[in-house]
Design a protein around this motif. Structure first.
Motif, PDB file in Angstrom:
ATOM      1  N   SER A 166     -62.848 -22.407  -9.761  1.00  0.00           N
ATOM      2  CA  SER A 166     -63.698 -23.545  -8.713  1.00  0.00           C
ATOM      3  C   SER A 166     -64.320 -24.765  -9.358  1.00  0.00           C
ATOM      4  N   ASN A 176     -65.308 -28.143  -7.201  1.00  0.00           N
ATOM      5  CA  ASN A 176     -65.734 -27.320  -6.276  1.00  0.00           C
ATOM      6  C   ASN A 176     -65.693 -26.226  -5.222  1.00  0.00           C
ATOM      7  N   ILE A 182     -65.135 -18.961  -9.948  1.00  0.00           N
ATOM      8  CA  ILE A 182     -65.791 -19.205 -10.279  1.00  0.00           C
ATOM      9  C   ILE A 182     -65.605 -20.659 -11.423  1.00  0.00           C
ATOM     10  N   LEU A 202     -65.806 -23.153  -3.518  1.00  0.00           N
ATOM     11  CA  LEU A 202     -66.730 -22.463  -4.284  1.00  0.00           C
ATOM     12  C   LEU A 202     -68.032 -21.322  -3.374  1.00  0.00           C
TER      13      LEU A 202
END
Length: 76
Positions: free
Chosen positions: A16, A21, A13, A24
């Protein structure tokens, strides 16, 4: 295919978020699976690793993740 650990899911995460993003939602889904496997009730993120490490950025992240069923807290 082996399951992701909670810490590996959180690292994905972070990656990402730094990659604008990218994927995500897929990483959040993997995080939910990892949390269920490890019995975690909330994901703990290091605020210093976030792209937007301010109150607004943290609240936006908490809101986005909450809508997807993940409770987020931040470590000091």
């Amino acid at each position: 295919m082996s399951e992701l650990t909670l810490s590996a899911a959180i690292e994905n995460i972070y990656a990402s978020l730094k990659a604008n993003n990218e994927d995500l939602d897929a990483h959040i889904a993997a995080l939910k699976v990892a949390m269920a496997a490890e019995g975690a009730k909330e994901a703990v993120f290091d605020a210093t690793k976030l792209a937007q490490n301010n109150r607004q950025g943290r609240k936006l992240m908490q809101s986005y993740f909450k809508k997807r069923g993940v409770a987020v807290t931040f470590a000091a």
